[in-house]
Design an enzyme around this catalytic site. Structure first.
Site, short mmCIF file in Angstrom:
data_model
loop_
_atom_site.label_atom_id
_atom_site.label_comp_id
_atom_site.label_asym_id
_atom_site.label_seq_id
_atom_site.Cartn_x
_atom_site.Cartn_y
_atom_site.Cartn_z
N ARG A 172 0.85 -1.18 0.00
CA ARG A 172 0.00 0.00 0.00
C ARG A 172 0.88 1.23 0.00
NH1 ARG A 172 -0.39 1.74 5.42
NH2 ARG A 172 -2.27 2.93 5.05
N ARG A 176 -2.62 10.79 2.22
CA ARG A 176 -3.32 11.56 3.26
C ARG A 176 -4.01 12.75 2.63
NH1 ARG A 176 1.27 12.12 7.89
NH2 ARG A 176 1.67 9.89 8.21
N ARG A 249 20.75 -5.44 1.06
CA ARG A 249 21.22 -4.22 0.42
C ARG A 249 22.01 -3.45 1.47
NH1 ARG A 249 21.95 -2.78 -4.48
NH2 ARG A 249 21.03 -0.70 -4.35
N ARG A 280 19.31 10.38 -0.60
CA ARG A 280 18.90 11.51 0.23
C ARG A 280 20.11 12.21 0.83
NH1 ARG A 280 15.94 8.59 5.45
NH2 ARG A 280 17.61 7.17 6.03
N GLU A 300 23.58 9.75 1.14
CA GLU A 300 23.35 8.31 1.38
C GLU A 300 23.22 7.59 0.04
OE1 GLU A 300 19.69 6.11 3.48
OE2 GLU A 300 20.75 7.51 4.80
N TYR A 348 13.63 -6.57 8.82
CA TYR A 348 13.79 -5.12 9.00
C TYR A 348 12.97 -4.69 10.21
CZ TYR A 348 13.94 -0.14 8.40
OH TYR A 348 14.15 1.19 8.63
N ASP A 350 12.02 -1.47 12.97
CA ASP A 350 12.15 -0.12 13.48
C ASP A 350 12.66 -0.21 14.92
OD1 ASP A 350 11.35 1.38 11.26
OD2 ASP A 350 9.23 1.12 11.73
#
Length: 367
Positions: A172, A176, A249, A280, A300, A348, A350
Site C-alpha cells: 500500500r 493523506r 542491500r 537523500r 546516502e 527489517y 524499526d
C-alpha cells in the site's frame, strides 16, 4: 560455575536492552561487539558539536506508551517530528503524500479534487492485475506521483528496475487527504537529547562491555565462560553459512562539514531522480534543533552488499526467505543460544520494535 550468566554478542539496541533487563534481575552479563564503539547502528559520532547519525538517520517513533516511557527513562527525547522533502528536478514536494504534495503537483485545493486526479490516472493506466512494483504503484497512486516521487528512488534503493521488482514490496502507499507533513502516524516521536549514545550508555550502565572484540575469533572461549549466548549477529554466519549466504542491500555514506549554519533547512531531503546516485541528504543538526556555526551533511548511497560490509535491508524474496527458514529451524533447536535483532531474525525492524522484541524475550526468560 560459569563466569557469566550471559555473553551478549552485539552492543546494538536489542543486545543493550536485553543486557539491561538481565542485569536488573541480578544476572551477570558481558557485552561484546566487533565494532570500536557501542550502540550498533544507532551510534552517533560527534562532529563540530553535532551528533551525526553514523549509520543513517534514526528517528524513534511508537504508539506504545510503555516503550516510549521505557526509552525516556534513560534519556529524555525531544519533540522532533519527521517531515522529509523530496527533490525532483529542482522542485520540492512534501512527504508523505498529502494535500501539500497534491497542491504542489496539480494545484488542487480540496481532498475531492486530489482524489479525482489520482482516480483518473489510475483508471487511465488500465492496470487491473499488477505484475511488478511499477504496475502496483501506478495502480495505487497514478502516474505523476509514481514517476516523480517513487520510481527513481525505489530503483536506486533496490539496485534494479521497478519492472523487475515484485509487486508485493509495495502493498500500500499511504495517501493523506489532509495538509499534514508528519511522516509517522505514531503518537510518540523524537530524538534523544544529546544523541543516541546517551540511550546506549543508560542501558549498559554498570555492565561489563568489550569493543573491538570478534565473537567468531574466539567462539569456544566465549561459549565456555557463559551459561547462555545472546546472539544478535548474522544468523547464517553463526551456522558457518551451511545453507548459503543471506542477501542484503547496503548503504554508503559521504559526510561533509560545511562552513555555514544551515544547508537545506530540513533534516531529510530525498532525491528521487534515477540519475542522481544518492537517495537523500541528511543534515544532522536539525534532529536536535542545533544552532552550531557549522553544519554536517551526509549523502546516502544505496549499494550492493558483500561480506564485510554493513547489512541494512534484508532481501526477503522467495530464495532468501526459504534459506532463512532453514536457519531458523536450526536456531529453534538451540538450548544455550538466544537469537534476536534484525540480523539474527533476518528482518527489517524499526527501533521501537527492537526494544519491544528484546523486552518480550527477556520477560519470557526471566518472568
Amino acid at each position: 560455575m560459569k563466569q557469566y550468566d550471559f555473553v551478549i554478542v552485539g552492543a546494538g539496541l536489542f543486545g543493550a536492552v536485553f543486557a539491561h533487563e538481565a542485569n536488573k534481575r541480578g544476572k551477570k552479563c558481558l557485552v561484546i561487539d566487533k565494532r570500536t564503539h557501542l550502540g550498533g547502528n544507532i551510534y552517533c559520532e560527534e562532529i563540530e558539536g553535532i551528533n551525526v547519525h553514523k549509520y543513517g538517520a534514526h528517528i524513534f517513533h511508537t504508539n506504545d506508551k510503555a516503550i516510549w516511557d521505557y526509552v525516556n527513562s534513560f534519556v529524555e527525547f525531544n519533540r522532533y517530528t519527521n517531515s522529509p522533502l523530496a527533490n525532483f528536478e529542482g522542485e520540492l514536494y512534501n512527504l508523505p503524500f498529502n494535500m501539500n504534495t497534491f497542491y504542489q503537483l496539480w494545484k488542487v485545493k480540496t481532498p475531492q479534487e486530489a482524489q479525482d486526479k489520482i482516480n483518473e490516472q489510475v483508471a487511465a493506466s488500465g492496470i487491473t492485475d499488477p505484475q511488478n512494483l511499477e504496475e502496483q504503484a501506478i495502480s495505487l497512486v497514478g502516474t505523476d506521483i509514481y514517476y516523480k516521487l517513487i520510481k527513481g528512488y525505489t530503483e536506486k534503493q533496490w539496485g534494479r528496475k521497478a519492472t523487475e521488482l515484485p509487486a508485493f514490496i509495495i502493498k500500500r502507499l499511504p495517501l493523506r487527504f489532509t495538509f499534514d507533513n508528519n511522516y509517522f502516524n505514531d503518537k510518540y516521536q523524537g530524538i534523544p537529547i544529546g544523541g543516541y549514545n546517551k540511550l546506549t550508555e543508560g542501558l549498559l550502565d554498570g555492565i561489563e562491555v568489550k569493543t573491538s572484540t570478534d565473537f567468531f575469533a574466539n567462539r569456544e572461549a566465549f561459549q565456555a565462560i557463559a551459561d547462555k549466548i545472546v546472539f544478535t549477529g548474522h544468523i547464517d554466519e553463526y551456522y558457518d553459512y551451511c545453507f548459503g549466504k543471506l542477501e542484503y542491500r547496503s548503504l554508503r555514506f559521504e559526510n561533509e562539514v560545511l562552513d555555514q549554519e544551515n544547508y537545506q533547512g530540513n533534516a531529510v531531503v530525498n532525491y528521487t531522480e534515477a540519475h542522481i546516485p544518492f537517495t537523500r541528504i541528511i543534515e544532522h543538526k536539525h534532529f536536535e534543533f542545533g544552532k552550531q556555526p557549522k553544519t554536517v551533511v551526509t549523502k546516502e548511497y544505496p549499494c550492493e552488499w558483500n561480506s564485510g560490509m554493513e547489512a541494512y535491508y534484508p532481501i526477503n524474496d522467495d530464495k532468501n526467505t526459504e534459506m532463512f527458514k532453514r536457519y531458523r529451524t536450526l536456531a529453534s533447536e538451540e538450548k544455550e543460544v538466544i537469537f534476536g535483532g534484525r540480523l539474527a531474525e533476518y528482518k527489517y525492524y524499526d527501533m521501537h520494535q527492537v526494544v519491544a522484541s528484546a523486552l518480550v524475550r527477556a520477560k519470557s526468560i526471566f518472568g
